[in-house]
Motif scaffolding. Structure first.
Motif, mmCIF file in Angstrom:
data_model
loop_
_atom_site.group_PDB
_atom_site.id
_atom_site.type_symbol
_atom_site.label_atom_id
_atom_site.label_comp_id
_atom_site.label_asym_id
_atom_site.label_seq_id
_atom_site.Cartn_x
_atom_site.Cartn_y
_atom_site.Cartn_z
ATOM 1 N N GLU A 1 5.262 -18.101 5.307
ATOM 2 C CA GLU A 1 6.418 -17.748 4.470
ATOM 3 C C GLU A 1 7.377 -16.800 5.186
ATOM 4 O O GLU A 1 8.356 -16.336 4.612
ATOM 5 C CB GLU A 1 5.978 -17.131 3.132
ATOM 6 C CG GLU A 1 4.836 -17.824 2.403
ATOM 7 C CD GLU A 1 4.865 -19.339 2.432
ATOM 8 O OE1 GLU A 1 5.958 -19.933 2.505
ATOM 9 O OE2 GLU A 1 3.777 -19.935 2.411
ATOM 10 N N GLU A 2 7.079 -16.528 6.458
ATOM 11 C CA GLU A 2 7.916 -15.594 7.223
ATOM 12 C C GLU A 2 9.412 -15.963 7.209
ATOM 13 O O GLU A 2 10.264 -15.086 7.066
ATOM 14 C CB GLU A 2 7.381 -15.470 8.659
ATOM 15 C CG GLU A 2 8.127 -14.485 9.550
ATOM 16 C CD GLU A 2 7.981 -13.030 9.120
ATOM 17 O OE1 GLU A 2 7.172 -12.743 8.220
ATOM 18 O OE2 GLU A 2 8.695 -12.175 9.673
ATOM 19 N N GLY B 1 -3.616 -12.196 6.458
ATOM 20 C CA GLY B 1 -3.192 -12.437 7.834
ATOM 21 C C GLY B 1 -1.946 -11.673 8.250
ATOM 22 O O GLY B 1 -1.617 -11.609 9.424
ATOM 23 N N GLY B 2 -1.238 -11.114 7.259
ATOM 24 C CA GLY B 2 -0.063 -10.317 7.578
ATOM 25 C C GLY B 2 1.172 -11.145 7.834
ATOM 26 O O GLY B 2 1.125 -12.373 7.873
ATOM 27 N N MET B 3 2.309 -10.454 7.975
ATOM 28 C CA MET B 3 3.584 -11.140 8.216
ATOM 29 C C MET B 3 4.315 -10.452 9.357
ATOM 30 O O MET B 3 3.830 -9.470 9.909
ATOM 31 C CB MET B 3 4.396 -11.185 6.919
ATOM 32 C CG MET B 3 3.619 -11.921 5.816
ATOM 33 S SD MET B 3 4.536 -12.264 4.316
ATOM 34 C CE MET B 3 5.593 -13.600 4.838
ATOM 35 N N GLY B 4 5.473 -11.002 9.716
ATOM 36 C CA GLY B 4 6.155 -10.559 10.923
ATOM 37 C C GLY B 4 7.270 -9.562 10.703
ATOM 38 O O GLY B 4 7.394 -8.946 9.639
ATOM 39 N N ALA B 5 8.107 -9.470 11.735
ATOM 40 C CA ALA B 5 9.151 -8.444 11.788
ATOM 41 C C ALA B 5 10.198 -8.609 10.681
ATOM 42 O O ALA B 5 10.681 -7.624 10.116
ATOM 43 C CB ALA B 5 9.829 -8.486 13.154
ATOM 44 N N LYS B 6 10.533 -9.859 10.358
ATOM 45 C CA LYS B 6 11.569 -10.089 9.360
ATOM 46 C C LYS B 6 11.097 -9.595 7.988
ATOM 47 O O LYS B 6 11.856 -8.944 7.253
ATOM 48 C CB LYS B 6 11.902 -11.592 9.316
ATOM 49 C CG LYS B 6 13.145 -11.910 8.526
ATOM 50 C CD LYS B 6 13.473 -13.402 8.546
ATOM 51 C CE LYS B 6 14.582 -13.683 7.535
ATOM 52 N NZ LYS B 6 14.688 -15.096 7.191
ATOM 53 N N THR B 7 9.858 -9.881 7.658
ATOM 54 C CA THR B 7 9.327 -9.426 6.369
ATOM 55 C C THR B 7 9.158 -7.912 6.362
ATOM 56 O O THR B 7 9.408 -7.259 5.337
ATOM 57 C CB THR B 7 7.980 -10.123 6.066
ATOM 58 O OG1 THR B 7 8.180 -11.534 6.105
ATOM 59 C CG2 THR B 7 7.451 -9.740 4.694
ATOM 60 N N LEU B 8 8.748 -7.357 7.509
ATOM 61 C CA LEU B 8 8.606 -5.896 7.579
ATOM 62 C C LEU B 8 9.951 -5.227 7.292
ATOM 63 O O LEU B 8 10.029 -4.230 6.557
ATOM 64 C CB LEU B 8 8.076 -5.496 8.964
ATOM 65 C CG LEU B 8 7.613 -4.049 9.116
ATOM 66 C CD1 LEU B 8 6.504 -3.710 8.129
ATOM 67 C CD2 LEU B 8 7.135 -3.773 10.544
#
Lengths: 295, 208
Positions: free
Chosen positions: B98-99, B118-125
Motif C-alpha cells: 500500500e506504499e 512488515g512496515g512501510m516506506g519513506a512516503k508513508t513515514l
C-alpha cells in the motif's frame, strides 16, 4: 481397480482442516526454543509469545492459524491404477467444502477480471496438484502445504554470476545470494522464516523444487555433507542479520534452511529462494486400504 | 501496554513513539490492496468515475476514517444463521504493497493509525508526519488470536472485491500492536534494514 473408485473427499477435507489449523510439532518446537534467545520484554520476544498463543488457540478452536490460508499445494503419491482425474475432482470438491466451512479463506482471484471465485477453485493450477505414481502395493499419500502470499512475495531468483553481490557460479556465490534474499525480505515474509533453496534448474523448475523441499521436516539435512554444512551455515548467518521475528530486530530470523541441487543448462545457473513464513503449514494423509492416517 | 481509544486525537498520536506497545479499542476499517487502489483512483486522484454505490460508501468512510484506523487485513469470515458476520481469523497482511497509496489516503481521510505488518516506506513515514499518524505493527500470522479482539462486525462495504479485499467495519477491544513508525519521523523498519544491510556487507566480504 475397485479401490480407485473410493471417494476420499471427506478425508481430504479433514487433511485441509488439520493443515490450516494445526501447526506441525517440529515447527512449534523450533519457535518455542527461539523464545529463550530473545531479550525479556523485547518486541521480538512478545511476538514469539503471541505466535505460540495463536498456535494453541487455533488448534483448540479449529480456526485458521493465519487468515491467509495461502496457495494450497498438493503432492499426491498415488498407487499405480488409481485415477488421477478422480483424485483431482475429490481434492477440488474438498477444497470448496473446506472453504465453505471456513477452514480456508476464499483465495483464488482471477488475475485478469479481478474476481474472487469464492470457493478456492481457480483454473487447473489452483489448487496446485502434483501427481506422482508409486507401486500398486504402496499406500496413497497426499501431502498438503499452505503457503501464504506475504512470504511468497519475498521469494527471489538469482541468475549467477551476480556482479553486484560478487556471487560466482559456485557454493560461495549461492551463500551470498541467499543471504541477500533474507536481508531484502526483512520481516515482510513473517519472520522467522524457513528457506527452501534450489540450485540449478530452469526458472520454473527451480522455483518448484525450492518449494517442494519444504515438505521435509525441520532439521532434515541434505545427504551431501557439503550442502548440509551450507544449510546450517546459512541459518546461522541469516540469524546474524538481526532482523528478528516480524522484523522487529532480534536473534531469530530463520529457523532452518533446506537446499536442493538440480541439473542446469551450461548457460544458466539459477539460485531460487522460497521463503516460508513461521506459519509453516504442511500435513500429510496416508491411505492404506480402509485405514486413513494423518501426520 | 498503553490503552488507546479510536477515534484518536493528534495529541495522543504525537505522544506515541517507536517501540510503544498499545491496545486499541474502538471501530476500525479493514482495507488492503483493492480498497486502497479504489479509494485513490475514485476519490483522491479521481481518475476513475464513481460507480454503483461508491458515493454512499465514500460518505460512510469519511466519517469512519476521520480520526480512525485502517487495518491491512483480509479476514476469514463466517456468517451465522441470523446473517451476522464473525471474524474467525484476522491477522495483518503485508503493508508495503500500500506504499504508493497510504500517505494520500491518510491525509485525505485524516486517518490516524494504520495497522499492518512488515512496515512501510519513506512516503508513508512522511504521511505519518504530515497527517499526523502512526503505523501500528501487529503480529503477522497470529490470526485466531487477533480475531478474538473483534467483538462485533458492524458491516461490510465493497464485498464485490471478495471477502479478503472488502472493507469490513469492525469493533475491537484491546487489539495488541507495537508502534514501529511514529509521527516524529522514526521508523523501526528503517533502523533494522540499515543495520542488517551493514551485517550483510560484512558477511559478503567473508571468505567461503
Amino acid at each position: 481397480m475397485e479401490r480407485a473408485m473410493r471417494d476420499l473427499t471427506n478425508e481430504i477435507i479433514e487433511l485441509i482442516r488439520r493443515t490450516s489449523t494445526r501447526l506441525p510439532a517440529d515447527v512449534e518446537e523450533r519457535l518455542r526454543a527461539a523464545i529463550e534467545k530473545e531479550a525479556p520484554g523485547s518486541a521480538a520476544r512478545n511476538a514469539l509469545e503471541t505466535i505460540l498463543k495463536n498456535i494453541e488457540l487455533s488448534r483448540q478452536k479449529s480456526t485458521p492459524i493465519c487468515q491467509d490460508t495461502g496457495t494450497p499445494i498438493f503432492y499426491v503419491h498415488y498407487p499405480e491404477g488409481w485415477s488421477t482425474r478422480a483424485l483431482r475432482e475429490q481434492i477440488r470438491n474438498a477444497m470448496a467444502e473446506a472453504t465453505k466451512r471456513s477452514y480456508m479463506r476464499p483465495n483464488a482471484v482471477d488475475a485478469i477480471y479481478d474476481r474472487n471465485t469464492g470457493n478456492n477453485l481457480g483454473g487447473d493450477d489452483f489448487p496446485y496438484i502434483h501427481f506422482e505414481e508409486v507401486d500398486a502395493d504402496q499406500p496413497l499419500v497426499i501431502e498438503l502445504m499452505l503457503k501464504g502470499g506475504g512470504c511468497e512475495n519475498v521469494g527471489r531468483q538469482y541468475s549467477l554470476p551476480d556482479n553486484e553481490l560478487g556471487a560466482d557460479r559456485d557454493l560461495a556465490g549461492v551463500r551470498k545470494v541467499v543471504l541477500d534474499a533474507v536481508q531484502k525480505a526483512q520481516g515482510q515474509g513473517c519472520a522467522p522464516g524457513i528457506l527452501g533453496v534450489a540450485i540449478g534448474g530452469d526458472r520454473s523448475s527451480s522455483y518448484l523444487k525450492s518449494k517442494e523441499v519444504l515438505f521435509e521436516k525441520i532439521g532434515v539435512r541434505n545427504p551431501d555433507p557439503e550442502l548440509a554444512k551450507l544449510e546450517e551455515r546459512l541459518t546461522e548467518e541469516a540469524n546474524q542479520l538481526g532482523i528478528g521475528p516480524m522484523g522487529f530486530g532480534g536473534q531469530t530470523t530463520v529457523l532452518d534452511t533446506k537446499i536442493v541441487g538440480l541439473s542446469r543448462l551450461p548457460a544458466s545457473y539459477f539460485v531460487t529462494v522460497s521463503y516460508m513464513c513461521w506459519a509453516y503449514r504442511r500435513r500429510k494423509m496416508i491411505v492404506r486400504g480402509d485405514q486413513v492416517e494423518y501426520e | 501496554m498503553r490503552e488507546i481509544t479510536i477515534p484518536i486525537d493528534d495529541e495522543v498520536i504525537r505522544s506515541l513513539h517507536v517501540g510503544d506497545s498499545v491496545a486499541l479499542t474502538g471501530i476500525m476499517v479493514t482495507a488492503r490492496d483493492a480498497a486502497h487502489k479504489w479509494m485513490v483512483e475514485t476519490f483522491i486522484k479521481k481518475t476513475r468515475p464513481p460507480q454503483g454505490e461508491d458515493e454512499q460508501v465514500y460518505e460512510a468512510l469519511k466519517k469512519l476514517l476521520n480520526g480512525g484506523v485502517i487495518y491491512h487485513c483480509g479476514p476469514v469470515v463466517s456468517k451465522d444463521e441470523n446473517g451476522e458476520y464473525h471474524f474467525l481469523a484476522a491477522g495483518p497482511t503485508t503493508s508495503i504493497r500500500e506504499e504508493p497509496y497510504q500517505a494520500d489516503v491518510m491525509k485525505h481521510f485524516n486517518v490516524k493509525g494504520v495497522i499492518g505488518k512488515g512496515g512501510m516506506g519513506a512516503k508513508t513515514l512522511q504521511g505519518c508526519r504530515e497527517t499526523p499518524g502512526v503505523y501500528f505493527h501487529a503480529v503477522g500470522g497470529a490470526a485466531t488470536f487477533l480475531a478474538q479482539t473483534v467483538e462485533k462486525v458492524h458491516g461490510v462495504y465493497k464485498l464485490e472485491f471478495g471477502v479478503p479485499e472488502a472493507l469490513w467495519v469492525i469493533e475491537v477491544k484491546e487489539f495488541p500492536a507495537v508502534v514501529t513508525m511514529d509521527a516524529h519521523g522514526q521508523s523501526q523498519h528503517a533502523i533494522v534494514d540499515a543495520a542488517s544491510r551493514q551485517v550483510l556487507e560484512e558477511l559478503l566480504n567473508k571468505p567461503y
